[in-house]
Design an enzyme around this catalytic site. Structure first.
Site, PDB file in Angstrom:
ATOM      1  CE  LYS A 124      -3.564   4.904  -1.492  1.00 50.78           C
ATOM      2  NZ  LYS A 124      -4.633   5.512  -2.306  1.00 50.78           N
ATOM      3  CE1 TYR A 162      -3.970   2.160   0.776  1.00 48.98           C
ATOM      4  CE2 TYR A 162      -2.553   3.173   2.427  1.00 48.98           C
ATOM      5  CZ  TYR A 162      -3.722   3.176   1.683  1.00 48.98           C
ATOM      6  OH  TYR A 162      -4.623   4.207   1.826  1.00 48.98           O
TER       7      TYR A 162
HETATM    8  P1  NAP Z   1     -13.114   2.311   1.192  1.00 47.42           P
HETATM    9  O1  NAP Z   1     -14.225   2.807   2.038  1.00 47.42           O
HETATM   10  O2  NAP Z   1     -12.583   0.940   1.375  1.00 47.42           O
HETATM   11  O3  NAP Z   1     -13.502   2.556  -0.339  1.00 47.42           O
HETATM   12  C1  NAP Z   1     -12.647   2.133  -1.362  1.00 47.42           C
HETATM   13  C2  NAP Z   1     -13.229   2.585  -2.680  1.00 47.42           C
HETATM   14  O4  NAP Z   1     -12.331   2.163  -3.729  1.00 47.42           O
HETATM   15  C3  NAP Z   1     -14.586   1.977  -2.951  1.00 47.42           C
HETATM   16  O5  NAP Z   1     -15.453   2.962  -3.475  1.00 47.42           O
HETATM   17  C4  NAP Z   1     -14.286   0.924  -4.016  1.00 47.42           C
HETATM   18  O6  NAP Z   1     -15.334   0.745  -4.945  1.00 47.42           O
HETATM   19  C5  NAP Z   1     -13.117   1.553  -4.739  1.00 47.42           C
HETATM   20  N1  NAP Z   1     -12.380   0.553  -5.502  1.00 47.42           N
HETATM   21  C6  NAP Z   1     -11.662  -0.490  -5.012  1.00 47.42           C
HETATM   22  N2  NAP Z   1     -11.182  -1.210  -6.038  1.00 47.42           N
HETATM   23  C7  NAP Z   1     -11.611  -0.631  -7.184  1.00 47.42           C
HETATM   24  C8  NAP Z   1     -11.432  -0.915  -8.556  1.00 47.42           C
HETATM   25  N3  NAP Z   1     -10.701  -1.958  -8.964  1.00 47.42           N
HETATM   26  N4  NAP Z   1     -12.021  -0.091  -9.469  1.00 47.42           N
HETATM   27  C9  NAP Z   1     -12.760   0.959  -9.067  1.00 47.42           C
HETATM   28  N5  NAP Z   1     -12.969   1.273  -7.780  1.00 47.42           N
HETATM   29  C10 NAP Z   1     -12.391   0.492  -6.844  1.00 47.42           C
HETATM   30  O7  NAP Z   1     -11.838   3.256   1.388  1.00 47.42           O
HETATM   31  P2  NAP Z   1     -11.731   4.822   1.685  1.00 47.42           P
HETATM   32  O8  NAP Z   1     -11.253   4.954   3.069  1.00 47.42           O
HETATM   33  O9  NAP Z   1     -12.934   5.549   1.235  1.00 47.42           O
HETATM   34  O10 NAP Z   1     -10.482   5.152   0.732  1.00 47.42           O
HETATM   35  C11 NAP Z   1     -10.598   5.955  -0.427  1.00 47.42           C
HETATM   36  C12 NAP Z   1      -9.191   6.342  -0.860  1.00 47.42           C
HETATM   37  O11 NAP Z   1      -8.562   7.068   0.194  1.00 47.42           O
HETATM   38  C13 NAP Z   1      -8.298   5.138  -1.135  1.00 47.42           C
HETATM   39  O12 NAP Z   1      -7.446   5.412  -2.220  1.00 47.42           O
HETATM   40  C14 NAP Z   1      -7.495   5.010   0.138  1.00 47.42           C
HETATM   41  O13 NAP Z   1      -6.274   4.375  -0.084  1.00 47.42           O
HETATM   42  C15 NAP Z   1      -7.322   6.465   0.500  1.00 47.42           C
HETATM   43  N6  NAP Z   1      -6.987   6.669   1.904  1.00 47.42           N
HETATM   44  C16 NAP Z   1      -7.853   6.314   2.905  1.00 47.42           C
HETATM   45  C17 NAP Z   1      -7.489   6.521   4.233  1.00 47.42           C
HETATM   46  C18 NAP Z   1      -8.385   6.175   5.386  1.00 47.42           C
HETATM   47  O14 NAP Z   1      -7.920   6.325   6.537  1.00 47.42           O
HETATM   48  N7  NAP Z   1      -9.608   5.744   5.169  1.00 47.42           N
HETATM   49  C19 NAP Z   1      -6.230   7.086   4.515  1.00 47.42           C
HETATM   50  C20 NAP Z   1      -5.381   7.416   3.498  1.00 47.42           C
HETATM   51  C21 NAP Z   1      -5.768   7.227   2.186  1.00 47.42           C
HETATM   52  P3  NAP Z   1     -16.245  -0.612  -5.016  1.00 47.42           P
HETATM   53  O15 NAP Z   1     -16.740  -0.874  -3.640  1.00 47.42           O
HETATM   54  O16 NAP Z   1     -17.295  -0.211  -5.994  1.00 47.42           O
HETATM   55  O17 NAP Z   1     -15.338  -1.690  -5.542  1.00 47.42           O
END
Ligand code: NAP
Length: 259
Positions: A171, A167
């Site tokens: 990133k 991961y």
């Molecule tokens: P999440 O709730 O697990 O949501 C992940 C999203 O990514 C879902 O909408 C999922 O869509 C989509 N996704 C996964 N695989 C995909 C694919 N092959 N094609 C298209 N869409 C795909 O995670 P989140 O926390 O909202 O994270 C969103 C972003 O923020 C990510 O890039 C994550 O790495 C980043 N981030 C999050 C955090 C945190 O603390 N939450 C911190 C740093 C960075 P489907 O369900 O439709 O597959």
């Protein structure tokens, strides 16, 4: 690629007349970003992979609030499918103004136990997925001589994180992609920036064991998790005209984690 149409209407606001593609926008941070961009007047294209029903609900929510949204199913790790998604959007709307590469996954494990499959899948979605959409949209942005690209990175990509080699690499790679593409496209007025969230309350972090969540919060100088709204606010700013002289930047939204 499967395409699911909902509805489109006009809307006033800072992003009125803009078309925005947000990947992984059926839930979590992406959904929050889609809602924020729509509230500012953009027509939002909600990309999803597995969460079709939730993407539909997200679009309905936006439309109910007076905005415009459409759902587009596509696995962002699929280069050809991304090309079709982009072609269909351009055919329909004639332009795309904002691209938010938000889709992301985790497959955490210590390096000595990490499978090749888990390494590849995380890199394919998180990093190659962003390459795929940017690669297919860059020609259109260059033709328009405008465009805003926001890549959702992570503090894990800035600092590294034990148990997240795949991961963190994806990133950190996104940061290199952001800076390189920003340099390539700057002369045409196209801005490319990265947002690095810290520890945000979504399903991604809710899936962590309680101990890991506690450790996560303990690493935040502000002593609390961030919200989807915290990220969406910055993305909306970077997607609009008030940030036209900002490009190639990585902005942490993390309660101080990366200080
Ligand atoms: P999440 O709730 O697990 O949501 C992940 C999203 O990514 C879902 O909408 C999922 O869509 C989509 N996704 C996964 N695989 C995909 C694919 N092959 N094609 C298209 N869409 C795909 O995670 P989140 O926390 O909202 O994270 C969103 C972003 O923020 C990510 O890039 C994550 O790495 C980043 N981030 C999050 C955090 C945190 O603390 N939450 C911190 C740093 C960075 P489907 O369900 O439709 O597959």
């Amino acid at each position: 690629m499967e395409e699911k149409m909902t509805e489109n209407k006009g809307s006033a606001g800072e992003l009125a007349g803009k078309v925005a593609l947000v990947t992984g926008a059926g839930r979590g941070i992406g959904r929050g970003i889609a809602g924020k961009l729509a509230a500012q007047g953009a027509v939002v294209l909600i990309n999803y992979n597995g969460s079709q029903q939730r993407a539909r609900e997200a679009a309905e929510e936006i439309i109910k609030a007076g905005g415009s949204a459409e759902c587009i199913g596509c696995d962002v790790s699929d280069f050809t499918a991304c090309g079709e998604m982009v072609d269909n959007i351009i055919k329909k709307y004639g332009h795309v103004d904002i691209l938010v590469n938000n889709a992301g996954v985790t497959r955490d494990n210590l390096i000595m136990r990490m499978s090749e499959e888990d390494y590849d899948r995380v890199l394919d979605i998180n990093l190659k997925g962003a390459f795929n959409t940017i690669r297919h949209l860059s020609r259109q942005f260059l033709k328009q001589r405008s465009g805003k690209i926001v890549n959702i990175s992570s503090v894990s990509g800035v600092l590294g994180n034990a148990g997240q080699a795949n991961y963190s690499a994806s990133k950190a790679g996104l940061i290199g992609l952001t800076k390189s593409v920003a340099r390539e496209l700057a002369s045409r007025g196209i801005c490319v920036n990265a947002v690095a969230p810290g520890f945000i309350d979504t399903e991604m972090t809710q899936a962590l064991p309680e101990k890991a969540r506690e450790a996560g919060v303990a690493a935040v100088p502000m002593g609390r998790m961030g919200s989807v709204e915290d990220i969406a606010e910055l993305v909306a700013f970077l997607a609009g005209g008030r940030s036209d002289y900002i490009t190639g930047q990585v902005i942490c939204v993390d309660g101080g984690m990366a200080i």
